[in-house]
Enzyme design. Structure first.
Site, PDB file in Angstrom:
ATOM      1  N   HIS A 272       0.350  -1.370  -0.118  1.00  0.00           N
ATOM      2  CA  HIS A 272       0.295  -0.032   0.266  1.00  0.00           C
ATOM      3  C   HIS A 272       0.802   1.135  -0.042  1.00  0.00           C
ATOM      4  O   HIS A 272       0.303   1.696   0.457  1.00  0.00           O
ATOM      5  CB  HIS A 272      -1.125   0.475   1.220  1.00  0.00           C
ATOM      6  CG  HIS A 272      -2.145  -0.969   0.906  1.00  0.00           C
ATOM      7  ND1 HIS A 272      -3.402  -0.952   0.224  1.00  0.00           N
ATOM      8  CD2 HIS A 272      -1.921  -2.610   1.973  1.00  0.00           C
ATOM      9  CE1 HIS A 272      -3.883  -2.165   0.966  1.00  0.00           C
ATOM     10  NE2 HIS A 272      -3.291  -3.078   1.113  1.00  0.00           N
TER      11      HIS A 272
ATOM     12  N   ASN B  61     -10.239  -3.071   2.303  1.00  0.00           N
ATOM     13  CA  ASN B  61      -9.567  -3.057   1.064  1.00  0.00           C
ATOM     14  C   ASN B  61     -11.177  -2.619  -0.079  1.00  0.00           C
ATOM     15  O   ASN B  61     -12.404  -2.317   0.413  1.00  0.00           O
ATOM     16  CB  ASN B  61      -9.801  -4.097   0.736  1.00  0.00           C
ATOM     17  CG  ASN B  61      -7.649  -4.039   0.701  1.00  0.00           C
ATOM     18  OD1 ASN B  61      -7.350  -3.041   0.618  1.00  0.00           O
ATOM     19  ND2 ASN B  61      -7.408  -5.360   0.816  1.00  0.00           N
TER      20      ASN B  61
ATOM     21  N   HIS C 122      -3.778   0.637  11.905  1.00  0.00           N
ATOM     22  CA  HIS C 122      -4.094  -0.212  13.024  1.00  0.00           C
ATOM     23  C   HIS C 122      -5.458  -0.981  12.723  1.00  0.00           C
ATOM     24  O   HIS C 122      -6.172   0.582  13.648  1.00  0.00           O
ATOM     25  CB  HIS C 122      -2.920   0.194  14.029  1.00  0.00           C
ATOM     26  CG  HIS C 122      -3.003  -1.521  14.774  1.00  0.00           C
ATOM     27  ND1 HIS C 122      -2.987  -2.523  14.310  1.00  0.00           N
ATOM     28  CD2 HIS C 122      -2.378  -1.272  15.963  1.00  0.00           C
ATOM     29  CE1 HIS C 122      -2.804  -3.558  14.937  1.00  0.00           C
ATOM     30  NE2 HIS C 122      -2.333  -2.833  15.946  1.00  0.00           N
TER      31      HIS C 122
ATOM     32  N   TYR D 106       0.916  -4.061  12.261  1.00  0.00           N
ATOM     33  CA  TYR D 106       0.737  -2.731  11.535  1.00  0.00           C
ATOM     34  C   TYR D 106       1.516  -2.398  12.968  1.00  0.00           C
ATOM     35  O   TYR D 106       2.368  -0.814  12.549  1.00  0.00           O
ATOM     36  CB  TYR D 106      -0.932  -2.234  11.618  1.00  0.00           C
ATOM     37  CG  TYR D 106      -1.796  -2.878  10.333  1.00  0.00           C
ATOM     38  CD1 TYR D 106      -1.647  -4.516  10.453  1.00  0.00           C
ATOM     39  CD2 TYR D 106      -2.449  -2.085   9.400  1.00  0.00           C
ATOM     40  CE1 TYR D 106      -2.298  -4.997   9.245  1.00  0.00           C
ATOM     41  CE2 TYR D 106      -2.793  -2.715   8.184  1.00  0.00           C
ATOM     42  CZ  TYR D 106      -3.152  -4.077   8.087  1.00  0.00           C
ATOM     43  OH  TYR D 106      -3.208  -4.412   6.932  1.00  0.00           O
TER      44      TYR D 106
HETATM   45 FE1  HDE Z   1      -2.733  -4.780   5.414  1.00  0.00          FE
HETATM   46  N1  HDE Z   1      -1.138  -4.137   6.013  1.00  0.00           N
HETATM   47  N2  HDE Z   1      -2.568  -6.865   5.705  1.00  0.00           N
HETATM   48  N3  HDE Z   1      -4.445  -5.731   5.110  1.00  0.00           N
HETATM   49  N4  HDE Z   1      -3.676  -2.610   4.660  1.00  0.00           N
HETATM   50  C1  HDE Z   1      -0.740  -2.817   5.888  1.00  0.00           C
HETATM   51  O1  HDE Z   1       0.561  -2.361   7.541  1.00  0.00           O
HETATM   52  C2  HDE Z   1      -0.657  -6.830   6.582  1.00  0.00           C
HETATM   53  C3  HDE Z   1      -5.076  -7.251   4.822  1.00  0.00           C
HETATM   54  C4  HDE Z   1      -4.753  -2.956   4.292  1.00  0.00           C
HETATM   55  O2  HDE Z   1      -3.464   3.683   3.312  1.00  0.00           O
HETATM   56  C5  HDE Z   1       0.899  -2.135   6.356  1.00  0.00           C
HETATM   57  O3  HDE Z   1       0.936   0.889   7.108  1.00  0.00           O
HETATM   58  C6  HDE Z   1      -1.049  -8.491   7.532  1.00  0.00           C
HETATM   59  C7  HDE Z   1      -6.433  -6.853   4.766  1.00  0.00           C
HETATM   60  C8  HDE Z   1      -4.485  -0.924   3.793  1.00  0.00           C
HETATM   61  O4  HDE Z   1      -1.871   3.452   5.295  1.00  0.00           O
HETATM   62  C9  HDE Z   1       1.168  -4.038   6.826  1.00  0.00           C
HETATM   63  C10 HDE Z   1      -1.810  -8.539   6.073  1.00  0.00           C
HETATM   64  C11 HDE Z   1      -7.198  -5.829   3.859  1.00  0.00           C
HETATM   65  C12 HDE Z   1      -3.146  -0.698   4.442  1.00  0.00           C
HETATM   66  C13 HDE Z   1       0.086  -4.552   6.742  1.00  0.00           C
HETATM   67  C14 HDE Z   1      -2.981  -8.002   5.502  1.00  0.00           C
HETATM   68  C15 HDE Z   1      -5.296  -4.669   4.660  1.00  0.00           C
HETATM   69  C16 HDE Z   1      -2.438  -1.778   4.809  1.00  0.00           C
HETATM   70  C17 HDE Z   1       1.850  -1.645   5.672  1.00  0.00           C
HETATM   71  C18 HDE Z   1      -2.299 -10.101   6.438  1.00  0.00           C
HETATM   72  C19 HDE Z   1      -8.498  -5.522   3.655  1.00  0.00           C
HETATM   73  C20 HDE Z   1      -2.866   0.519   4.054  1.00  0.00           C
HETATM   74  C21 HDE Z   1       1.667  -0.326   5.694  1.00  0.00           C
HETATM   75  C22 HDE Z   1      -2.740 -11.229   7.656  1.00  0.00           C
HETATM   76  C23 HDE Z   1      -8.960  -5.645   5.566  1.00  0.00           C
HETATM   77  C24 HDE Z   1      -2.990   1.572   5.598  1.00  0.00           C
HETATM   78  C25 HDE Z   1       1.184  -0.227   7.039  1.00  0.00           C
HETATM   79  C26 HDE Z   1      -2.719   2.982   5.333  1.00  0.00           C
HETATM   80  C27 HDE Z   1      -1.309  -1.650   5.603  1.00  0.00           C
HETATM   81  C28 HDE Z   1       0.391  -5.859   6.496  1.00  0.00           C
HETATM   82  C29 HDE Z   1      -4.179  -7.892   4.816  1.00  0.00           C
HETATM   83  C30 HDE Z   1      -6.016  -3.559   4.173  1.00  0.00           C
HETATM   84  C31 HDE Z   1       2.118  -4.785   6.752  1.00  0.00           C
HETATM   85  C32 HDE Z   1       0.299  -8.408   7.823  1.00  0.00           C
HETATM   86  C33 HDE Z   1      -7.161  -8.333   4.749  1.00  0.00           C
HETATM   87  C34 HDE Z   1      -5.893  -0.844   3.686  1.00  0.00           C
HETATM   88  O5  HDE Z   1       1.533  -3.802   8.151  1.00  0.00           O
END
Ligand code: HDE
Length: 685
Positions: A76, A149, A340, A363
């Site tokens: 992202h 999402n 988060h 997060y």
């Molecule tokens: Fe994320 N995801 N994600 N994700 N995600 C991040 O956190 C993660 C997942 C989502 O505009 C990271 O700050 C794991 C689903 C958005 O700043 C990180 C798993 C959904 C954003 C991370 C998922 C999301 C992130 C990278 C699997 C929809 C951007 C930067 C368990 C419900 C937020 C950050 C923004 C960002 C981890 C799966 C949505 C690495 C481990 C499912 C919208 O922490």
């Protein structure tokens, strides 16, 4: 203690305040406050001599510049955000005690960041990808983040697989290609070998993955969460954002061209809408399920690769988010915001979805490296609107000046402050779910059906949407070099639909399997098709193609009718300047055929006229028209532009208004623009 002081650049602590010097207001200073006299030339030994180390202003300026970058988000990275407010329509008191969901009409400030997932921070935006949809609610009880999402399911069921998924979709490590794209071997190898991805991949191959605008896509919390009311009763809940403008997409050829013509396509659209006062509206919906119904479905409600079909569990609309203010500074706000899913308020709690559980760890962990330490909550964009106090201290970039001797709990020296709060006083108490089980590394059998909902999705698509899915698979899998991977993918998706894979297999040069049985699901969910969403002309971008001596009698009523319907108009011509019509009316040119392109508009009105280089002008206009025609867009042409339309590929049919006059066809024009695309065009016949 509760009177900790903050420094936020301007407000120094109290004693210093008395000595404040005001004549520095517009002066350039060093970071120590010293007025700078020279910012063009470094200090040298003679005008042609070497630069001297003692030039502290040069050193400070350069050092700061050298350290301007922070690591981009691991996923992202490419995102854009805006401020706004959330207004509650209906009290949710029966289901949750969350303060911001109690009083109808109450407003909560929000900050919302949209993003692509795979690309780097500077990548193009109209790529085929999932879009992040993260909302921070600054509630009086603390920040609540709904980090979702634009698709309601995910690729994997357990967070432990997230690094594998992301490694597979990111550019391949040996040559760092391709950027911001899933059309390559490692992604599809991952898909074929991790078949829980089937449902999400159907979404990703659908039009949902190439939104027309961030304002025209749905948002989903994805996971099952819990609402808890003031009686301690829980309901399972899924969150939805529904865009007021409906759900609309690009077509793939158009998207690829946009990425060259305007890599900032989505952020520009969001920014300009807000600047124009066309504020961005999404309604918040919830699907609610009583705890006793946890096992009432043929899917597991904890499985993040499953939707709750809206026809079975309706979405209740409870409020509206309006994004109405662009950021002042993209780095300070959009880049430094830290979301988060674990930032919750009393009345909202988690489920045991194993994907959500892993996110609760990831997060905070990622912000520690990205934002350089544990004090990112002090950055202005991340601060709650309510005061916050605890015994955490120090660390990189600490801004709070904690006063007093005591930084531990419990204590008597500070009268045991800051205090914990009881549940009645707003203290967060985790929902006391009873949990039993052996420690085990395995997945529940109820998570093992990977194809029923993938087929439900397929069944729910219109025929145009189905064709787009086939085209998308054919493009993506066609970019895979390894024929064995291509074959595995085709074999996997035969479980979803045999006709679908037969066509894809033919396109990518492998065999459609004869020994795979497609899922037997016959149900469809009309809510999944974009065709069934709102269709409006508002904020659609129209290009009017004309040159001097244009038919002003045709233009004026057209402009009025289009603007009255909420469209936005660009006058596009050969060069910038003012053009004069046959009857002396004048218009200013907004864009030229050099600075803009057909793919950046939703519809065209071809008026024609007399250009300086008439032949070139006509060729460019015809190209413009042909592109719009190929992308299924509405096109109207004034009677005087007939010869231009005759040179193009355009054939009479739906969405084509030849010899258009507003008095005759005004209503049809507005309806055509609202319709957005005319899929029944037979392009190659
Ligand atoms: Fe994320 N995801 N994600 N994700 N995600 C991040 O956190 C993660 C997942 C989502 O505009 C990271 O700050 C794991 C689903 C958005 O700043 C990180 C798993 C959904 C954003 C991370 C998922 C999301 C992130 C990278 C699997 C929809 C951007 C930067 C368990 C419900 C937020 C950050 C923004 C960002 C981890 C799966 C949505 C690495 C481990 C499912 C919208 O922490």
């Amino acid at each position: 203690m509760t009177n900790d002081r903050k420094i936020d650049g301007d407000s120094k602590n109290k004693q210093l305040e008395t000595f404040r010097v005001n004549d520095h207001e517009h002066a350039m200073t060093t970071n120590q406050g010293l007025k700078v006299s020279e910012d063009e030339h470094s200090l040298k030994a003679g005008t042609r001599g070497p630069t001297l180390m003692e030039d502290f202003h040069f050193r400070e300026k350069m050092t700061h510049f050298d350290h301007e970058r922070i690591p981009e988000r691991v996923v992202h990275a490419r995102g854009y955000a805006a401020h706004g407010e959330f207004e509650l329509y209906e009290s949710m008191k029966k289901y949750t005690k969350a303060g911001f969901l109690q009083e109808p009409g109450s407003k909560t400030p929000v900050f919302t960041r949209f993003s692509t997932v795979a690309g780097s921070k500077g990548s193009a935006e109209a790529v085929r990808d999932v879009r992040g949809f993260a909302v921070k609610f600054y509630t009086e009880e603390g920040n609540y983040d709904l980090v979702g999402n634009n698709m309601p399911v995910f690729f994997i069921q357990d967070a432990i697989k997230f690094p594998d998924l992301v490694h597979a979709v990111k550019p391949e490590p040996h040559n760092e290609m391709p950027q911001a794209a899933s059309a390559h071997d490692t992604f599809w190898d991952f898909v074929a070998n991790n078949q829980e991805s089937a449902h999400m991949v159907m979404w990703q191959m659908s039009d949902r993955a190439i939104p027309r605008s961030l304002r025209m896509m749905e948002g989903f919390g994805v996971h099952t969460y819990r609402f808890i009311n003031d009686q301690g009763e829980a309901h399972f809940v899924k969150f939805h954002w529904k865009p007021k403008l409906g759900v609309h997409s690009l077509v793939w050829d158009e998207a690829q061209k946009i990425n060259g013509k305007d890599p900032d396509f989505h952020r520009r659209d969001l920014w300009e809408s807000i600047e124009n006062g066309d504020f961005v509206e999404f309604e918040l919906g919830v699907q609610l399920l009583e705890e006793k119904d946890e096992f009432a479905f043929d899917f597991d409600i904890l499985d993040p690769t499953k939707i709750w079909p809206e026809e079975d569990i309706p979405v209740k609309i409870i409020g509206k988010m309006t994004l109405n203010r662009n950021v002042d500074n993209v780095f300070a706000e959009t880049e430094q915001v830290a979301f988060h899913p674990g930032s919750v308020v009393p009345g909202i709690d988690f489920s045991n979805d194993p994907l959500l559980q892993g996110r609760l760890f990831s997060y905070t962990d990622t912000q520690l490296i990205r934002l350089g330490g544990p004090n990112f909550h002090e950055l202005p964009i991340n601060r709650p609107v309510c005061p916050f106090h605890n015994n955490q201290r120090d660390g990189y970039g600490r801004q709070t000046i904690n006063v007093g001797q005591v930084s531990y709990h419990k204590n008597s020296l500070a009268n045991n402050k800051p205090n914990t709060s009881t549940e009645e006083d707003g203290g967060f108490v985790h929902y006391q779910e009873k949990v039993e089980g052996r420690k085990i590394q395995a997945r529940s059998d109820s998570f093992k059906d990977h194809f029923s909902q993938a087929r439900l999705f397929w069944n729910s698509m219109s025929s145009a949407e189905k064709q787009h899915i086939i085209n998308a698979f054919s493009f993506e899998v066609g970019k895979v070099k390894d024929m064995n991977v291509r074959q595995q993918v085709i074999t996997m998706f035969a479980n979803v639909d045999l006709e679908m894979v037969t066509e894809i297999a033919q396109n990518v040069g492998v065999k459609a399997p004869s020994d795979v049985e497609q899922s037997s699901v016959t149900k469809s969910s009309p809510a999944l098709s974009q065709e069934n969403k709102a269709k409006l002309p508002n904020t659609r971008k129209i290009a009017v193609l004309l040159a001097d001596d244009f038919d002003d009698a045709a233009l004026e009523p057209f402009l009025k009718a289009s603007l009255d319907a909420g469209m936005s108009i660009d006058i596009v011509s050969e060069t910038f300047g003012t053009l004069t019509g046959k009857n002396g009316a004048t218009v200013d040119v907004d864009e030229t055929l050099l600075t803009i392109h057909s793919v950046l508009y939703d519809a065209l009105y071809v008026v024609g006229g007399q250009a300086k280089q008439q032949k070139k002008f006509e060729m460019d206009v015809v190209d413009f028209v042909n592109e719009a025609y190929m992308h299924f867009k509405p096109i109207a042409s004034a009677p005087a532009a007939k010869h231009l339309m005759d040179q193009s590929n355009v054939k009479a049919g739906s969405g084509i208004l030849m010899d258009f006059t507003v008095s005759r066809d005004g209503k049809q024009w507005v309806e055509a623009v609202a319709e957005h695309r005319f899929w029944d065009r037979k392009l190659y016949e």
